[in-house]
Design a protein around this motif. Structure first.
Motif, PDB file in Angstrom:
ATOM      1  N   LYS A  39       0.998  -1.096  -0.208  1.00 30.35           N
ATOM      2  CA  LYS A  39      -0.164  -0.247  -0.261  1.00 30.35           C
ATOM      3  C   LYS A  39       0.979   1.708   0.259  1.00 30.35           C
ATOM      4  O   LYS A  39       1.641   1.214   0.977  1.00 30.35           O
ATOM      5  CB  LYS A  39      -0.958   0.403   1.084  1.00 30.35           C
ATOM      6  CG  LYS A  39      -1.796  -0.706   1.548  1.00 30.35           C
ATOM      7  CD  LYS A  39      -2.842  -0.878   2.708  1.00 30.35           C
ATOM      8  CE  LYS A  39      -3.808  -1.486   2.403  1.00 30.35           C
ATOM      9  NZ  LYS A  39      -4.155  -1.531   4.224  1.00 30.35           N
TER      10      LYS A  39
ATOM     11  N   ASP B  42       0.692   2.858   3.639  1.00 32.90           N
ATOM     12  CA  ASP B  42       1.292   3.130   4.532  1.00 32.90           C
ATOM     13  C   ASP B  42       2.712   3.066   4.818  1.00 32.90           C
ATOM     14  O   ASP B  42       3.493   3.930   5.457  1.00 32.90           O
ATOM     15  CB  ASP B  42       1.987   1.023   4.835  1.00 32.90           C
ATOM     16  CG  ASP B  42       0.572   0.610   5.161  1.00 32.90           C
ATOM     17  OD1 ASP B  42       0.018   1.150   6.025  1.00 32.90           O
ATOM     18  OD2 ASP B  42       0.995  -0.605   4.398  1.00 32.90           O
ATOM     19  N   LYS B  43       3.229   3.532   2.793  1.00 32.00           N
ATOM     20  CA  LYS B  43       4.540   4.522   3.326  1.00 32.00           C
ATOM     21  C   LYS B  43       4.966   5.507   3.017  1.00 32.00           C
ATOM     22  O   LYS B  43       5.320   6.207   1.959  1.00 32.00           O
ATOM     23  CB  LYS B  43       5.477   3.343   2.007  1.00 32.00           C
ATOM     24  CG  LYS B  43       5.348   2.268   2.128  1.00 32.00           C
ATOM     25  CD  LYS B  43       6.393   1.527   2.944  1.00 32.00           C
ATOM     26  CE  LYS B  43       5.615   0.119   3.096  1.00 32.00           C
ATOM     27  NZ  LYS B  43       5.984  -1.120   2.544  1.00 32.00           N
TER      28      LYS B  43
ATOM     29  N   GLY C 184       2.634  -3.950  -5.556  1.00 32.02           N
ATOM     30  CA  GLY C 184       1.399  -3.561  -4.902  1.00 32.02           C
ATOM     31  C   GLY C 184       1.017  -2.129  -5.338  1.00 32.02           C
ATOM     32  O   GLY C 184       0.337  -1.531  -6.219  1.00 32.02           O
TER      33      GLY C 184
ATOM     34  N   TYR D 282       1.206   0.461  -8.930  1.00 31.42           N
ATOM     35  CA  TYR D 282      -0.070   0.386  -9.187  1.00 31.42           C
ATOM     36  C   TYR D 282      -1.205   1.554  -8.899  1.00 31.42           C
ATOM     37  O   TYR D 282      -1.620   2.064  -9.954  1.00 31.42           O
ATOM     38  CB  TYR D 282      -1.177  -0.400  -9.601  1.00 31.42           C
ATOM     39  CG  TYR D 282      -0.016  -2.237  -9.978  1.00 31.42           C
ATOM     40  CD1 TYR D 282      -0.029  -2.077 -11.534  1.00 31.42           C
ATOM     41  CD2 TYR D 282       0.156  -2.475  -9.327  1.00 31.42           C
ATOM     42  CE1 TYR D 282       1.392  -2.772 -11.516  1.00 31.42           C
ATOM     43  CE2 TYR D 282       1.559  -3.853  -9.547  1.00 31.42           C
ATOM     44  CZ  TYR D 282       1.914  -4.090 -10.582  1.00 31.42           C
ATOM     45  OH  TYR D 282       2.461  -4.860 -11.327  1.00 31.42           O
TER      46      TYR D 282
ATOM     47  N   LEU E  38      -3.464  -4.086  -7.491  1.00 29.40           N
ATOM     48  CA  LEU E  38      -4.143  -3.194  -6.128  1.00 29.40           C
ATOM     49  C   LEU E  38      -3.853  -1.868  -6.925  1.00 29.40           C
ATOM     50  O   LEU E  38      -3.135  -1.134  -7.426  1.00 29.40           O
ATOM     51  CB  LEU E  38      -2.714  -3.114  -5.421  1.00 29.40           C
ATOM     52  CG  LEU E  38      -3.024  -4.744  -4.146  1.00 29.40           C
ATOM     53  CD1 LEU E  38      -1.866  -4.648  -3.363  1.00 29.40           C
ATOM     54  CD2 LEU E  38      -4.729  -4.706  -3.143  1.00 29.40           C
TER      55      LEU E  38
ATOM     56  N   LEU F  22       1.455  -8.888  -9.687  1.00 30.79           N
ATOM     57  CA  LEU F  22       1.602  -9.571  -8.871  1.00 30.79           C
ATOM     58  C   LEU F  22       3.196  -9.606  -8.871  1.00 30.79           C
ATOM     59  O   LEU F  22       4.149 -10.117  -7.812  1.00 30.79           O
ATOM     60  CB  LEU F  22       1.132 -10.736  -8.545  1.00 30.79           C
ATOM     61  CG  LEU F  22      -0.163 -10.893  -9.039  1.00 30.79           C
ATOM     62  CD1 LEU F  22      -0.864 -12.470  -9.480  1.00 30.79           C
ATOM     63  CD2 LEU F  22      -0.904  -9.884  -7.900  1.00 30.79           C
TER      64      LEU F  22
ATOM     65  N   GLY G  34       9.901  -2.997   1.770  1.00 28.50           N
ATOM     66  CA  GLY G  34       8.931  -4.302   1.023  1.00 28.50           C
ATOM     67  C   GLY G  34       9.205  -4.717   0.328  1.00 28.50           C
ATOM     68  O   GLY G  34       9.801  -4.303  -0.963  1.00 28.50           O
TER      69      GLY G  34
ATOM     70  N   PHE H  33       6.126 -11.964  -3.053  1.00 25.91           N
ATOM     71  CA  PHE H  33       7.154 -12.718  -3.189  1.00 25.91           C
ATOM     72  C   PHE H  33       6.177 -14.126  -2.409  1.00 25.91           C
ATOM     73  O   PHE H  33       7.207 -15.381  -2.352  1.00 25.91           O
ATOM     74  CB  PHE H  33       8.171 -12.348  -2.640  1.00 25.91           C
ATOM     75  CG  PHE H  33       8.278 -11.881  -0.891  1.00 25.91           C
ATOM     76  CD1 PHE H  33       7.672 -11.468  -0.654  1.00 25.91           C
ATOM     77  CD2 PHE H  33       8.530 -12.615   0.111  1.00 25.91           C
ATOM     78  CE1 PHE H  33       6.956 -11.197   0.967  1.00 25.91           C
ATOM     79  CE2 PHE H  33       8.529 -12.983   1.726  1.00 25.91           C
ATOM     80  CZ  PHE H  33       7.938 -11.676   1.681  1.00 25.91           C
TER      81      PHE H  33
HETATM   82  P1  AMP Z   1       4.177  -4.242   3.429  1.00 24.01           P
HETATM   83  O1  AMP Z   1       3.983  -4.443   4.705  1.00 24.01           O
HETATM   84  O2  AMP Z   1       3.181  -2.943   3.331  1.00 24.01           O
HETATM   85  O3  AMP Z   1       5.261  -4.379   2.847  1.00 24.01           O
HETATM   86  O4  AMP Z   1       3.177  -4.679   2.376  1.00 24.01           O
HETATM   87  C1  AMP Z   1       3.792  -6.462   2.041  1.00 24.01           C
HETATM   88  C2  AMP Z   1       3.045  -7.174   1.541  1.00 24.01           C
HETATM   89  O5  AMP Z   1       2.347  -6.573  -0.026  1.00 24.01           O
HETATM   90  C3  AMP Z   1       4.078  -8.887   0.425  1.00 24.01           C
HETATM   91  O6  AMP Z   1       2.294  -9.634   1.471  1.00 24.01           O
HETATM   92  C4  AMP Z   1       3.098  -8.832  -0.620  1.00 24.01           C
HETATM   93  O7  AMP Z   1       3.108 -10.123  -0.836  1.00 24.01           O
HETATM   94  C5  AMP Z   1       2.359  -7.774  -0.905  1.00 24.01           C
HETATM   95  N1  AMP Z   1       2.258  -7.429  -2.049  1.00 24.01           N
HETATM   96  C6  AMP Z   1       3.476  -7.291  -2.736  1.00 24.01           C
HETATM   97  N2  AMP Z   1       3.660  -7.125  -3.969  1.00 24.01           N
HETATM   98  C7  AMP Z   1       2.111  -7.160  -4.717  1.00 24.01           C
HETATM   99  C8  AMP Z   1       1.376  -7.332  -5.796  1.00 24.01           C
HETATM  100  N3  AMP Z   1       1.591  -6.116  -6.403  1.00 24.01           N
HETATM  101  N4  AMP Z   1      -0.292  -7.374  -5.596  1.00 24.01           N
HETATM  102  C9  AMP Z   1      -0.500  -7.549  -4.270  1.00 24.01           C
HETATM  103  N5  AMP Z   1      -0.092  -7.924  -3.029  1.00 24.01           N
HETATM  104  C10 AMP Z   1       1.028  -7.431  -3.256  1.00 24.01           C
END
Ligand code: AMP
Length: 399
Positions: A200, A203-204, A223, A226, A240, A296, A320, A325
Motif C-alpha cells: 500500500k 503505509d509508505k 502493489g 499501480y 491493487l 503481482l 517492502g 513473493f
Molecule cells: P507491506 O507489508 O506493505 O510491505 O506489504 C507486503 C505485502 O505486499 C506482501 O505480503 C506482498 O505479498 C504484498 N504485495 C506485494 N506486491 C503486491 C502486488 N503486486 N499485489 C498484491 N500484493 C502485493
C-alpha cells in the motif's frame, strides 16, 4: 557520553529493556523464532562478564487488561537460560514487593527476568510512578529494544528520567540499529537509492515524502506501484489500487521532479488473471495491463533497470517486497532485487534492509549476511526515516 563499553558494571545492577516479544506456538507456547532473544545476548553477556547483575524487562504480545497466561514471559525463561548458559531467575510481576526483594537479592553474574510489562496498563500509558518503580530496581538503565523505540512507554522512555546521564545507555543492538540508520540518513554516500515496495501507498507515504528530500533514486515496486500507474493515466486491470491515494501519488511524482530525484516505477509487470500461482501468467507493460489481469510482480525489464541503478549506488535502503513473493510464481522480482543489493554491497555500497516483509525476504532467500545491515525494528525504523524523533532514543540522549 556513557556507552556500554565505558561504563563500570562491577557490583552494579543494570535493568535492560529488551524486546523479547517473540512468536510462540499457539498450542505448545514454545518459541517459534528466537531471533529477538539472540539479538540481546551480546549486551547481557557484556554486563555479566563485567561483574554486574542483569534485570531483564520486556513486553510479550498484546494483553488486553491485566495478566494473560499465554502472554506470560515465564514461557521463555528456560530458553533464555539455555542461550545464556546460566540460570535465569523469574519473578511473576514487574513491580511490587516480590520484585523489589528479588532485585535486592540479585548478585553479580545473576540474571532476573521480570513478568510482561504490559500486564500493567501503566506501561503503555507511560505512567511516571510505574517507571519510577522500575527504575528503583537498578543502578543503570539500558535500552536495547529498538523495536519499541518509537513508543513513549514507561520502560522505553519515561524510566530514563530517573537516571543521571552517566547511568543510561544504549545496548549493543540499539547502538548498531541507530548507527546503521545514520549511515543511510546522516552519513549518506551518494548516489543514495531507496527501494520501497509492499502492498500500500498509504503505509509508505510519509517515508516517501521524506525520502524525496534526501534520496537520488527512489525505486517503487509491489502493489503500491499501480496507484502511481493509475495516477499517470495507465490501465491497471485488477491490480491493487488505492484511489484515495492518487492525489498523493501525483504530488509525490511532481515533488520528485522538482527536486531532481529519479523516481523509478517498474516499466513492466508479471501479471496473472488470479491472485495465486495457478492462473495464466503474462508479462505486460505496467501502463497497459489487460482487463481481468493484475500485476503481482515486477517484470524482466524492471528487474534490469532497477538492478543497474542499485549496482551504481553507494547507499541503499530497502523496505517492502517487489511483488507477492510468498507465491513462487511472483517472487522473482524480490529475489533479483535482493541479489542486486547483495552484489552492490560486495562492491562497497552500504545497504540497510528494514521493515517486516523485506526482512523476511532476505532471510528466506539467503541474502541476510550479504547486505550491510538487517534491521530488527519495523515501525521504529520507518518512523526514523519519516524524520520523527524516537522517544526511546531521545530519552537516552537527552538529560
Ligand atoms: P507491506 O507489508 O506493505 O510491505 O506489504 C507486503 C505485502 O505486499 C506482501 O505480503 C506482498 O505479498 C504484498 N504485495 C506485494 N506486491 C503486491 C502486488 N503486486 N499485489 C498484491 N500484493 C502485493
Amino acid at each position: 557520553m556513557s556507552t556500554i563499553d565505558n561504563i563500570n558494571f562491577l557490583n552494579k545492577k543494570a535493568i535492560i529493556r529488551v524486546d523479547f516479544n517473540v512468536p510462540l506456538d499457539k498450542k505448545t507456547l514454545e518459541i517459534t523464532d528466537d531471533t529477538r532473544i539472540k539479538s540481546s545476548l551480546k549486551t547481557i553477556n557484556k554486563i555479566i562478564k563485567a561483574g554486574g547483575a542483569v534485570i531483564l524487562m520486556s513486553h510479550l504480545g498484546r494483553p488486553k487488561s491485566g495478566p494473560e497466561e499465554k502472554y506470560s514471559l515465564k514461557h521463555i525463561v528456560n530458553h533464555i537460560s539455555k542461550l545464556l548458559g546460566r540460570e535465569v531467575k523469574f519473578v511473576a510481576n514487574c513491580i511490587g514487593e516480590e520484585v523489589k526483594e528479588a532485585a535486592t537479592n540479585l548478585k553479580s553474574g545473576e540474571v532476573l527476568l521480570l513478568e510482561n510489562l504490559r500486564f500493567h496498563s501503566e506501561e503503555e500509558k507511560g505512567n511516571d510512578n510505574f517507571a519510577k518503580e522500575l527504575a528503583s530496581l537498578a543502578d543503570i538503565y539500558i535500552n536495547d529494544a529498538f523495536g519499541t523505540a518509537h513508543r513513549a512507554h514507561a520502560s522505553t522512555s519515561i524510566i530514563a528520567k530517573y537516571y543521571s546521564k552517566e547511568n543510561k545507555i544504549f545496548g549493543y543492538l540499539m547502538a548498531s540499529e541507530i548507527a546503521s540508520a545514520e549511515m543511510v540518513m546522516k552519513n549518506t554516500k551518494h548516489p543514495f537509492t531507496a527501494i520501497i515496495g509492499g502492498a500500500k501507498v498509504s503505509d509508505k507515504i510519509l517515508i516517501l515524502e521524506k525520502l524525496v528530500d534526501v534520496a537520488d533514486y527512489i525505486i517503487i515496486g509491489g502493489g503500491m506501484s499501480y496507484t502511481f500507474f493509475k495516477a499517470m493515466g495507465g490501465n491497471i486491470g485488477n491490480s491493487l489500487c488505492e484511489d484515495d491515494r492518487i492525489e498523493n501519488a501525483i504530488k509525490l511524482l511532481e515533488k520528485a521532479k522538482q527536486k531532481n530525484v529519479k523516481f523509478l516505477l517498474p516499466v513492466d509487470s508479471m501479471t496473472s488473471d488470479v491472485f495465486g500461482n495457478d492462473g495464466t501468467r503474462k508479462t505486460a507493460d505496467s501502463m497497459d495491463i489487460e482487463a481481468g489481469f493484475m500485476g503481482l510482480d515486477i517484470g524482466p525489464k524492471a528487474v534490469e533497470e532497477f538492478s543497474e541503478t542499485i549496482m551504481n549506488s553507494k547507499t541503499i535502503l530497502w523496505n517492502g517486497p517487489m511483488g507477492v513473493f510468498e507465491m513462487s510464481n511472483f517472487r522473482n522480482g524480490t529475489v533479483k532485487i535482493a541479489e542486486a543489493i547483495a552484489n552492490s554491497t560486495s562492491n562497497g555500497a552500504y545497504s540497510l534492509v528494514g521493515g517486516g516483509d523485506s526482512v523476511a525476504a532476505v532471510n528466506q532467500f539467503g541474502f541476510a549476511d550479504k547486505v550491510s545491515y538487517v534491521s530488527t525494528g519495523g515501525g521504529a525504523l520507518l518512523e526514523y526515516f519519516e524524520g520523527k524523533e524516537l522517544p526511546g532514543v531521545a530519552a537516552i540522549l537527552n538529560d
